[in-house]
Design an enzyme around this catalytic site. Structure first.
Site, short mmCIF file in Angstrom:
data_model
loop_
_atom_site.label_atom_id
_atom_site.label_comp_id
_atom_site.label_asym_id
_atom_site.label_seq_id
_atom_site.Cartn_x
_atom_site.Cartn_y
_atom_site.Cartn_z
CB SER A 167 36.11 53.92 60.61
OG SER A 167 36.47 54.16 59.26
CG ASP A 314 34.14 44.68 55.05
OD1 ASP A 314 33.31 45.54 55.40
OD2 ASP A 314 35.25 44.97 54.57
CE LYS A 341 31.16 49.03 56.90
NZ LYS A 341 32.49 49.66 56.89
NE ARG A 387 32.88 43.16 51.81
CZ ARG A 387 33.99 42.71 51.21
NH1 ARG A 387 34.07 41.47 50.78
NH2 ARG A 387 35.03 43.51 51.05
C1 S3P Z 1 38.14 49.19 54.87
C2 S3P Z 1 37.63 49.48 56.09
C3 S3P Z 1 36.25 49.13 56.50
C4 S3P Z 1 35.67 48.06 55.59
C5 S3P Z 1 35.91 48.35 54.15
C6 S3P Z 1 37.39 48.44 53.86
C7 S3P Z 1 39.52 49.63 54.56
O1 S3P Z 1 35.45 50.27 56.43
O2 S3P Z 1 34.29 47.93 55.82
O3 S3P Z 1 35.35 47.33 53.32
O4 S3P Z 1 40.09 49.16 53.56
O5 S3P Z 1 40.04 50.45 55.30
P1 S3P Z 1 35.33 51.32 57.67
O6 S3P Z 1 36.67 51.85 57.91
O7 S3P Z 1 34.40 52.39 57.19
O8 S3P Z 1 34.76 50.54 58.80
#
Ligand code: S3P
Length: 435
Positions: A167, A314, A341, A387
Protein backbone atom coordinates in the site's frame (compact mmCIF):
# COMPACT_ATOMS: atom_id res chain seq x y z
CA UNK A 1 -26.89 12.91 -9.63
CA UNK A 2 -27.72 10.21 -12.12
CA UNK A 3 -26.13 9.32 -15.47
CA UNK A 4 -28.15 8.11 -18.45
CA UNK A 5 -25.81 6.29 -20.80
CA UNK A 6 -26.82 5.34 -24.34
CA UNK A 7 -24.94 2.80 -26.44
CA UNK A 8 -22.13 4.56 -28.31
CA UNK A 9 -21.86 3.96 -32.06
CA UNK A 10 -18.19 4.95 -31.97
CA UNK A 11 -15.69 6.98 -29.94
CA UNK A 12 -13.18 9.14 -31.76
CA UNK A 13 -10.74 11.88 -30.93
CA UNK A 14 -8.17 13.26 -28.52
CA UNK A 15 -8.80 14.22 -24.92
CA UNK A 16 -6.90 15.17 -21.81
CA UNK A 17 -7.78 13.91 -18.37
CA UNK A 18 -7.44 15.93 -15.16
CA UNK A 19 -4.26 15.85 -13.09
CA UNK A 20 -3.16 12.77 -11.20
CA UNK A 21 -4.89 12.43 -7.84
CA UNK A 22 -2.00 10.78 -6.00
CA UNK A 23 0.55 13.31 -7.24
CA UNK A 24 -1.76 16.28 -6.51
CA UNK A 25 -2.16 15.18 -2.86
CA UNK A 26 1.59 14.73 -2.45
CA UNK A 27 2.48 18.06 -4.07
CA UNK A 28 0.21 19.83 -1.55
CA UNK A 29 1.49 17.97 1.49
CA UNK A 30 5.17 17.99 0.67
CA UNK A 31 4.87 21.62 -0.50
CA UNK A 32 3.30 22.49 2.87
CA UNK A 33 6.30 21.23 4.85
CA UNK A 34 8.93 22.53 2.40
CA UNK A 35 10.66 25.90 2.49
CA UNK A 36 9.55 28.38 -0.15
CA UNK A 37 6.55 28.52 -2.45
CA UNK A 38 5.56 25.41 -4.38
CA UNK A 39 3.63 26.20 -7.55
CA UNK A 40 1.57 23.24 -8.72
CA UNK A 41 0.28 23.16 -12.31
CA UNK A 42 -2.51 20.92 -13.60
CA UNK A 43 -3.59 20.24 -10.02
CA UNK A 44 -6.62 17.94 -9.75
CA UNK A 45 -9.46 20.05 -8.37
CA UNK A 46 -11.42 16.93 -7.42
CA UNK A 47 -13.09 16.57 -4.03
CA UNK A 48 -10.37 14.31 -2.58
CA UNK A 49 -7.52 16.73 -3.27
CA UNK A 50 -9.64 19.69 -2.16
CA UNK A 51 -10.09 17.87 1.17
CA UNK A 52 -6.30 17.71 1.53
CA UNK A 53 -6.06 21.38 0.64
CA UNK A 54 -8.64 22.35 3.30
CA UNK A 55 -6.90 20.23 5.98
CA UNK A 56 -3.55 21.88 5.23
CA UNK A 57 -5.12 25.34 5.45
CA UNK A 58 -6.49 24.34 8.84
CA UNK A 59 -2.91 23.46 9.82
CA UNK A 60 -1.83 27.03 9.07
CA UNK A 61 -0.60 26.66 5.49
CA UNK A 62 -1.27 29.56 3.11
CA UNK A 63 -2.62 28.16 -0.15
CA UNK A 64 -4.05 30.05 -3.11
CA UNK A 65 -6.06 28.47 -5.89
CA UNK A 66 -6.87 26.25 -7.52
CA UNK A 67 -7.23 28.72 -10.36
CA UNK A 68 -6.95 27.45 -13.92
CA UNK A 69 -5.24 24.36 -12.54
CA UNK A 70 -2.65 26.32 -10.56
CA UNK A 71 -2.15 26.12 -6.81
CA UNK A 72 0.43 28.03 -4.78
CA UNK A 73 1.49 26.52 -1.47
CA UNK A 74 3.42 28.74 0.92
CA UNK A 75 5.60 26.14 2.59
CA UNK A 76 5.96 26.41 6.36
CA UNK A 77 9.06 24.24 6.60
CA UNK A 78 9.23 20.92 8.40
CA UNK A 79 8.31 22.44 11.77
CA UNK A 80 5.96 25.27 10.81
CA UNK A 81 2.51 23.66 10.93
CA UNK A 82 0.19 24.87 13.70
CA UNK A 83 -2.39 23.12 15.85
CA UNK A 84 -5.76 23.04 14.06
CA UNK A 85 -8.64 24.72 15.90
CA UNK A 86 -11.14 22.12 14.76
CA UNK A 87 -11.47 18.57 13.52
CA UNK A 88 -9.81 17.92 10.15
CA UNK A 89 -12.14 16.42 7.54
CA UNK A 90 -10.66 14.04 4.96
CA UNK A 91 -14.17 13.53 3.47
CA UNK A 92 -14.05 10.47 1.13
CA UNK A 93 -10.28 10.44 0.75
CA UNK A 94 -8.16 7.61 2.14
CA UNK A 95 -5.00 9.25 0.81
CA UNK A 96 -5.76 12.48 2.71
CA UNK A 97 -6.34 10.63 5.97
CA UNK A 98 -3.47 8.15 5.82
CA UNK A 99 -0.76 10.46 4.48
CA UNK A 100 -1.76 13.31 6.78
CA UNK A 101 -1.62 10.93 9.73
CA UNK A 102 2.04 10.44 8.90
CA UNK A 103 2.65 14.19 9.01
CA UNK A 104 0.47 14.72 12.11
CA UNK A 105 2.41 11.99 13.92
CA UNK A 106 5.46 14.25 13.67
CA UNK A 107 3.78 17.37 15.08
CA UNK A 108 4.12 18.43 18.72
CA UNK A 109 0.41 19.25 18.94
CA UNK A 110 -3.02 17.66 19.16
CA UNK A 111 -5.21 17.02 16.15
CA UNK A 112 -8.29 15.00 15.27
CA UNK A 113 -9.11 13.75 11.79
CA UNK A 114 -12.31 12.18 10.48
CA UNK A 115 -14.04 11.53 7.17
CA UNK A 116 -17.35 10.58 5.55
CA UNK A 117 -19.28 7.40 6.34
CA UNK A 118 -17.31 5.38 3.75
CA UNK A 119 -13.91 6.53 5.05
CA UNK A 120 -14.97 5.92 8.67
CA UNK A 121 -15.45 2.24 7.75
CA UNK A 122 -11.99 1.84 6.16
CA UNK A 123 -9.00 0.30 8.00
CA UNK A 124 -6.62 2.77 9.65
CA UNK A 125 -4.81 0.32 11.94
CA UNK A 126 -2.36 -0.34 9.12
CA UNK A 127 -0.97 3.19 9.54
CA UNK A 128 -1.74 3.61 13.24
CA UNK A 129 0.42 0.61 14.24
CA UNK A 130 3.71 1.76 12.64
CA UNK A 131 3.12 5.39 13.68
CA UNK A 132 2.57 4.27 17.28
CA UNK A 133 5.76 2.20 17.03
CA UNK A 134 7.54 5.44 16.08
CA UNK A 135 6.23 7.06 19.25
CA UNK A 136 3.06 8.90 18.17
CA UNK A 137 0.07 8.69 20.49
CA UNK A 138 -3.03 7.88 18.46
CA UNK A 139 -6.49 7.12 19.79
CA UNK A 140 -9.27 5.93 17.52
CA UNK A 141 -12.44 3.86 17.45
CA UNK A 142 -12.29 0.07 17.40
CA UNK A 143 -8.96 -0.07 19.19
CA UNK A 144 -7.15 2.22 16.76
CA UNK A 145 -8.74 0.88 13.58
CA UNK A 146 -11.42 3.39 12.61
CA UNK A 147 -11.69 7.17 12.29
CA UNK A 148 -12.16 9.61 13.91
CA UNK A 149 -8.53 9.50 15.03
CA UNK A 150 -6.92 11.76 17.64
CA UNK A 151 -3.17 12.31 17.38
CA UNK A 152 -0.63 13.70 19.83
CA UNK A 153 2.59 13.61 17.89
CA UNK A 154 6.21 14.59 18.12
CA UNK A 155 9.38 13.04 19.54
CA UNK A 156 9.42 10.26 16.94
CA UNK A 157 12.09 7.61 16.56
CA UNK A 158 12.92 5.93 13.28
CA UNK A 159 11.83 2.35 12.58
CA UNK A 160 12.36 -0.42 10.08
CA UNK A 161 8.87 -1.37 9.05
CA UNK A 162 7.86 -4.43 7.04
CA UNK A 163 4.40 -3.55 5.74
CA UNK A 164 2.06 -6.53 5.46
CA UNK A 165 0.25 -4.84 2.53
CA UNK A 166 1.53 -3.38 -0.74
CA UNK A 167 0.00 0.00 0.00
CA UNK A 168 1.42 3.33 -1.10
CA UNK A 169 -0.67 5.04 1.54
CA UNK A 170 0.89 3.02 4.34
CA UNK A 171 4.39 3.39 2.89
CA UNK A 172 3.91 7.14 2.44
CA UNK A 173 2.53 7.71 5.94
CA UNK A 174 5.57 6.05 7.49
CA UNK A 175 8.03 7.87 5.19
CA UNK A 176 6.42 11.25 5.96
CA UNK A 177 6.59 10.51 9.68
CA UNK A 178 10.19 9.44 9.08
CA UNK A 179 11.02 13.03 8.09
CA UNK A 180 10.39 13.90 11.76
CA UNK A 181 12.33 10.98 13.30
CA UNK A 182 16.00 10.88 14.21
CA UNK A 183 17.93 8.48 11.97
CA UNK A 184 16.77 6.49 8.96
CA UNK A 185 13.24 5.10 8.61
CA UNK A 186 12.93 2.09 6.30
CA UNK A 187 9.75 0.69 4.79
CA UNK A 188 9.70 -2.67 3.02
CA UNK A 189 6.60 -3.78 1.13
CA UNK A 190 5.58 -7.18 -0.23
CA UNK A 191 5.26 -5.77 -3.79
CA UNK A 192 6.09 -2.36 -5.17
CA UNK A 193 3.22 0.10 -4.81
CA UNK A 194 3.10 3.53 -6.50
CA UNK A 195 6.29 5.40 -5.70
CA UNK A 196 5.17 9.03 -6.11
CA UNK A 197 6.03 9.95 -2.51
CA UNK A 198 9.61 8.80 -2.74
CA UNK A 199 10.06 10.46 -6.14
CA UNK A 200 8.68 13.75 -4.89
CA UNK A 201 10.59 13.72 -1.59
CA UNK A 202 13.81 13.20 -3.55
CA UNK A 203 12.83 16.03 -5.91
CA UNK A 204 12.38 18.35 -2.91
CA UNK A 205 15.83 17.39 -1.66
CA UNK A 206 15.19 14.69 0.94
CA UNK A 207 17.78 11.92 1.14
CA UNK A 208 15.78 8.94 -0.15
CA UNK A 209 17.38 5.56 -0.71
CA UNK A 210 15.75 2.68 -2.59
CA UNK A 211 16.92 -0.90 -2.38
CA UNK A 212 14.58 -3.38 -4.10
CA UNK A 213 11.29 -3.38 -2.24
CA UNK A 214 12.70 -1.20 0.55
CA UNK A 215 12.78 2.57 0.64
CA UNK A 216 14.44 4.68 3.31
CA UNK A 217 14.36 8.32 4.31
CA UNK A 218 16.56 10.14 6.80
CA UNK A 219 14.90 12.44 9.32
CA UNK A 220 15.37 16.20 9.53
CA UNK A 221 16.00 17.15 5.89
CA UNK A 222 15.48 20.65 4.56
CA UNK A 223 12.82 20.32 1.87
CA UNK A 224 13.10 23.01 -0.81
CA UNK A 225 10.07 24.06 -2.87
CA UNK A 226 10.18 22.88 -6.49
CA UNK A 227 7.62 23.61 -9.24
CA UNK A 228 5.42 20.58 -9.88
CA UNK A 229 3.54 19.91 -13.10
CA UNK A 230 1.04 17.13 -12.45
CA UNK A 231 0.58 14.72 -15.38
CA UNK A 232 -2.90 13.49 -16.34
CA UNK A 233 -4.23 10.69 -14.15
CA UNK A 234 -3.83 7.28 -15.78
CA UNK A 235 -6.51 5.98 -13.40
CA UNK A 236 -8.98 8.42 -14.98
CA UNK A 237 -7.65 7.74 -18.48
CA UNK A 238 -8.32 4.03 -17.91
CA UNK A 239 -12.08 4.59 -18.18
CA UNK A 240 -11.69 6.18 -21.61
CA UNK A 241 -9.16 3.59 -22.75
CA UNK A 242 -11.42 0.67 -21.84
CA UNK A 243 -14.36 2.48 -23.45
CA UNK A 244 -12.33 2.71 -26.66
CA UNK A 245 -11.56 -1.02 -26.50
CA UNK A 246 -15.20 -2.11 -26.25
CA UNK A 247 -17.04 0.41 -28.47
CA UNK A 248 -16.93 -0.41 -32.21
CA UNK A 249 -14.67 1.57 -34.58
CA UNK A 250 -13.13 3.61 -31.80
CA UNK A 251 -9.80 5.43 -31.85
CA UNK A 252 -9.11 7.48 -28.73
CA UNK A 253 -5.94 9.30 -27.71
CA UNK A 254 -5.49 10.47 -24.14
CA UNK A 255 -2.83 13.15 -24.14
CA UNK A 256 -0.43 14.08 -21.37
CA UNK A 257 -1.10 11.11 -19.14
CA UNK A 258 1.22 9.89 -16.37
CA UNK A 259 3.22 6.77 -17.27
CA UNK A 260 4.99 6.01 -14.01
CA UNK A 261 5.69 2.25 -14.29
CA UNK A 262 4.16 1.63 -10.85
CA UNK A 263 0.84 2.79 -12.36
CA UNK A 264 0.77 1.36 -15.90
CA UNK A 265 -0.43 -2.19 -15.14
CA UNK A 266 -3.72 -1.45 -16.92
CA UNK A 267 -1.87 -0.90 -20.22
CA UNK A 268 -0.02 -4.20 -19.82
CA UNK A 269 -3.21 -6.12 -19.07
CA UNK A 270 -5.26 -4.59 -21.88
CA UNK A 271 -2.42 -5.44 -24.26
CA UNK A 272 -2.37 -9.02 -22.92
CA UNK A 273 -6.13 -9.12 -23.66
CA UNK A 274 -5.41 -8.22 -27.27
CA UNK A 275 -6.11 -4.47 -27.22
CA UNK A 276 -4.32 -2.29 -29.77
CA UNK A 277 -2.50 0.34 -27.73
CA UNK A 278 0.18 2.83 -28.76
CA UNK A 279 2.18 4.67 -26.11
CA UNK A 280 4.29 7.71 -26.91
CA UNK A 281 6.48 8.74 -23.98
CA UNK A 282 7.01 12.50 -24.15
CA UNK A 283 8.91 13.14 -20.95
CA UNK A 284 10.87 10.69 -18.83
CA UNK A 285 10.62 12.34 -15.50
CA UNK A 286 10.78 12.85 -12.63
CA UNK A 287 7.26 11.59 -13.32
CA UNK A 288 7.14 10.17 -16.85
CA UNK A 289 4.17 11.07 -19.07
CA UNK A 290 3.04 10.82 -22.68
CA UNK A 291 0.12 10.08 -25.00
CA UNK A 292 -1.80 6.82 -25.15
CA UNK A 293 -3.92 5.77 -28.13
CA UNK A 294 -6.33 2.84 -28.07
CA UNK A 295 -8.30 1.33 -30.96
CA UNK A 296 -11.30 -0.92 -30.56
CA UNK A 297 -10.80 -4.59 -31.19
CA UNK A 298 -11.68 -8.04 -29.97
CA UNK A 299 -10.53 -8.71 -26.40
CA UNK A 300 -9.83 -12.10 -24.85
CA UNK A 301 -9.85 -13.10 -21.19
CA UNK A 302 -6.68 -13.11 -19.10
CA UNK A 303 -5.28 -13.81 -15.65
CA UNK A 304 -4.27 -10.99 -13.34
CA UNK A 305 -2.58 -11.39 -9.95
CA UNK A 306 0.58 -11.10 -7.88
CA UNK A 307 2.84 -8.09 -8.28
CA UNK A 308 0.68 -6.68 -11.05
CA UNK A 309 -2.16 -5.93 -8.64
CA UNK A 310 -0.69 -2.83 -6.95
CA UNK A 311 0.19 -1.49 -10.43
CA UNK A 312 -3.51 -1.41 -11.40
CA UNK A 313 -5.35 -1.52 -8.08
CA UNK A 314 -7.67 1.41 -8.91
CA UNK A 315 -8.28 0.20 -12.46
CA UNK A 316 -9.77 -3.18 -11.49
CA UNK A 317 -13.40 -1.93 -11.55
CA UNK A 318 -13.06 -0.85 -15.18
CA UNK A 319 -10.93 -3.89 -15.99
CA UNK A 320 -13.88 -6.08 -14.97
CA UNK A 321 -15.90 -4.23 -17.61
CA UNK A 322 -13.28 -4.99 -20.28
CA UNK A 323 -13.38 -8.62 -19.10
CA UNK A 324 -17.17 -8.78 -19.43
CA UNK A 325 -16.83 -7.80 -23.09
CA UNK A 326 -13.87 -10.16 -23.73
CA UNK A 327 -14.12 -13.66 -25.10
CA UNK A 328 -13.44 -16.32 -22.47
CA UNK A 329 -12.63 -16.17 -18.80
CA UNK A 330 -10.75 -13.49 -16.86
CA UNK A 331 -9.49 -14.41 -13.41
CA UNK A 332 -8.40 -11.68 -10.98
CA UNK A 333 -6.61 -12.94 -7.83
CA UNK A 334 -4.58 -11.44 -4.95
CA UNK A 335 -6.88 -8.42 -4.94
CA UNK A 336 -8.48 -8.67 -1.47
CA UNK A 337 -7.40 -5.03 -0.91
CA UNK A 338 -10.32 -4.02 -3.13
CA UNK A 339 -12.65 -4.81 -0.24
CA UNK A 340 -11.24 -1.82 1.65
CA UNK A 341 -11.65 0.86 -0.99
CA UNK A 342 -14.41 3.50 -1.21
CA UNK A 343 -16.76 0.51 -1.48
CA UNK A 344 -16.06 -3.22 -1.38
CA UNK A 345 -15.20 -3.19 -5.06
CA UNK A 346 -15.16 -6.98 -5.47
CA UNK A 347 -18.74 -7.11 -4.23
CA UNK A 348 -20.03 -3.95 -5.87
CA UNK A 349 -18.66 -4.76 -9.32
CA UNK A 350 -19.83 -8.40 -9.11
CA UNK A 351 -23.36 -7.38 -8.13
CA UNK A 352 -23.76 -4.48 -10.55
CA UNK A 353 -22.19 -6.15 -13.59
CA UNK A 354 -24.49 -9.12 -12.98
CA UNK A 355 -27.44 -6.69 -13.12
CA UNK A 356 -26.29 -5.79 -16.63
CA UNK A 357 -26.23 -9.48 -17.53
CA UNK A 358 -22.55 -10.35 -17.04
CA UNK A 359 -21.44 -13.69 -15.61
CA UNK A 360 -19.31 -12.76 -12.58
CA UNK A 361 -18.24 -14.85 -9.60
CA UNK A 362 -16.80 -13.28 -6.47
CA UNK A 363 -13.77 -14.97 -4.91
CA UNK A 364 -12.33 -14.18 -1.45
CA UNK A 365 -9.48 -12.30 -3.16
CA UNK A 366 -10.75 -11.55 -6.64
CA UNK A 367 -13.28 -12.17 -9.35
CA UNK A 368 -13.91 -14.59 -12.19
CA UNK A 369 -15.61 -12.97 -15.17
CA UNK A 370 -16.86 -15.24 -17.94
CA UNK A 371 -16.95 -12.75 -20.75
CA UNK A 372 -18.80 -12.50 -24.01
CA UNK A 373 -22.40 -12.52 -22.74
CA UNK A 374 -24.30 -9.60 -24.28
CA UNK A 375 -24.96 -6.90 -21.68
CA UNK A 376 -28.28 -5.09 -21.46
CA UNK A 377 -28.67 -1.62 -19.99
CA UNK A 378 -30.63 -1.26 -16.77
CA UNK A 379 -30.60 0.71 -13.50
CA UNK A 380 -27.29 0.22 -11.63
CA UNK A 381 -25.91 1.55 -8.35
CA UNK A 382 -22.53 3.17 -7.60
CA UNK A 383 -22.63 2.86 -3.79
CA UNK A 384 -21.19 6.38 -3.74
CA UNK A 385 -17.92 5.01 -5.16
CA UNK A 386 -16.47 7.20 -7.93
CA UNK A 387 -14.69 4.41 -9.75
CA UNK A 388 -17.67 2.06 -9.61
CA UNK A 389 -19.89 4.81 -11.05
CA UNK A 390 -17.50 5.46 -13.97
CA UNK A 391 -16.86 1.75 -14.65
CA UNK A 392 -20.60 1.12 -14.89
CA UNK A 393 -21.08 4.10 -17.20
CA UNK A 394 -18.37 2.64 -19.48
CA UNK A 395 -20.13 -0.74 -19.40
CA UNK A 396 -23.28 1.06 -20.55
CA UNK A 397 -21.56 2.44 -23.66
CA UNK A 398 -21.42 -1.04 -25.19
CA UNK A 399 -24.62 -2.49 -23.67
CA UNK A 400 -27.96 -2.72 -25.48
CA UNK A 401 -30.44 0.01 -24.49
CA UNK A 402 -30.04 2.62 -21.79
CA UNK A 403 -27.98 2.22 -18.61
CA UNK A 404 -28.81 4.46 -15.66
CA UNK A 405 -26.05 4.90 -13.06
CA UNK A 406 -27.55 6.08 -9.79
CA UNK A 407 -25.73 8.10 -7.16
CA UNK A 408 -23.06 9.14 -9.65
CA UNK A 409 -22.12 12.48 -8.04
CA UNK A 410 -19.07 10.78 -6.51
CA UNK A 411 -17.40 11.01 -9.93
CA UNK A 412 -16.23 14.48 -8.85
CA UNK A 413 -14.01 12.84 -6.24
CA UNK A 414 -11.42 12.04 -8.92
CA UNK A 415 -12.62 12.89 -12.44
CA UNK A 416 -14.59 16.10 -12.77
CA UNK A 417 -15.22 16.34 -16.53
CA UNK A 418 -15.73 12.58 -17.03
CA UNK A 419 -19.05 13.10 -18.79
CA UNK A 420 -17.66 16.00 -20.85
CA UNK A 421 -14.71 13.85 -21.98
CA UNK A 422 -17.01 11.02 -23.11
CA UNK A 423 -19.33 13.47 -24.85
CA UNK A 424 -16.39 15.03 -26.66
CA UNK A 425 -15.45 11.58 -27.96
CA UNK A 426 -18.98 11.15 -29.32
CA UNK A 427 -20.86 9.31 -26.55
CA UNK A 428 -24.38 10.24 -25.46
CA UNK A 429 -24.37 10.54 -21.69
CA UNK A 430 -26.92 12.73 -19.93
CA UNK A 431 -26.51 14.03 -16.42
CA UNK A 432 -29.68 14.25 -14.34
CA UNK A 433 -29.54 16.33 -11.22
CA UNK A 434 -32.07 14.94 -8.78
CA UNK A 435 -33.94 17.23 -6.42
C1 S3P B 1 -3.15 5.78 -3.35
C2 S3P B 1 -2.83 4.48 -3.07
C3 S3P B 1 -3.76 3.35 -3.29
C4 S3P B 1 -4.89 3.74 -4.22
C5 S3P B 1 -5.49 5.07 -3.88
C6 S3P B 1 -4.44 6.16 -3.94
C7 S3P B 1 -2.15 6.82 -3.06
O1 S3P B 1 -4.30 2.97 -2.05
O2 S3P B 1 -5.89 2.76 -4.20
O3 S3P B 1 -6.54 5.41 -4.77
O4 S3P B 1 -2.32 7.97 -3.53
O5 S3P B 1 -1.20 6.53 -2.35
P1 S3P B 1 -3.55 1.91 -1.07
O6 S3P B 1 -2.25 2.49 -0.72
O7 S3P B 1 -4.44 1.79 0.12
O8 S3P B 1 -3.47 0.64 -1.85
Amino acid sequence: MRLRVKPARTLQGEVEVPGDKSISHRALMIGAIAEGETVIENFLAGEDCLATLACLRALGVGITGPEAGRVRVKGRGLHGLTEPADILDAKNSGTTMRLLLGILAGQPFFSVITGDASLRRRPMGRVVRPLRAMGAQIMARAGGELAPLAVSGGGLKSIEFASPVASAQVKSAVLLAGLYAAGETVVTEPALSRDHTERMLALFGAPVRRDGLSVAVRGGPVLKAVPVRVPGDISSAAFLLVAACIVPDAAVTVKGVGLNPTRTGILDVLQAMGARIEVKVRDAGPEPWGDVTVYSGALRGTEVGGELIPRLIDEIPVLTVAAAYAAGETVIRDAAELKYKESNRLRTMAVELARLGADVEELPDGLVIRGGKPLKGTMVESYGDHRVAMALAVAGLAAAGETVVQDAGAINVSFPGFVAALTRLGAAVDTEILA
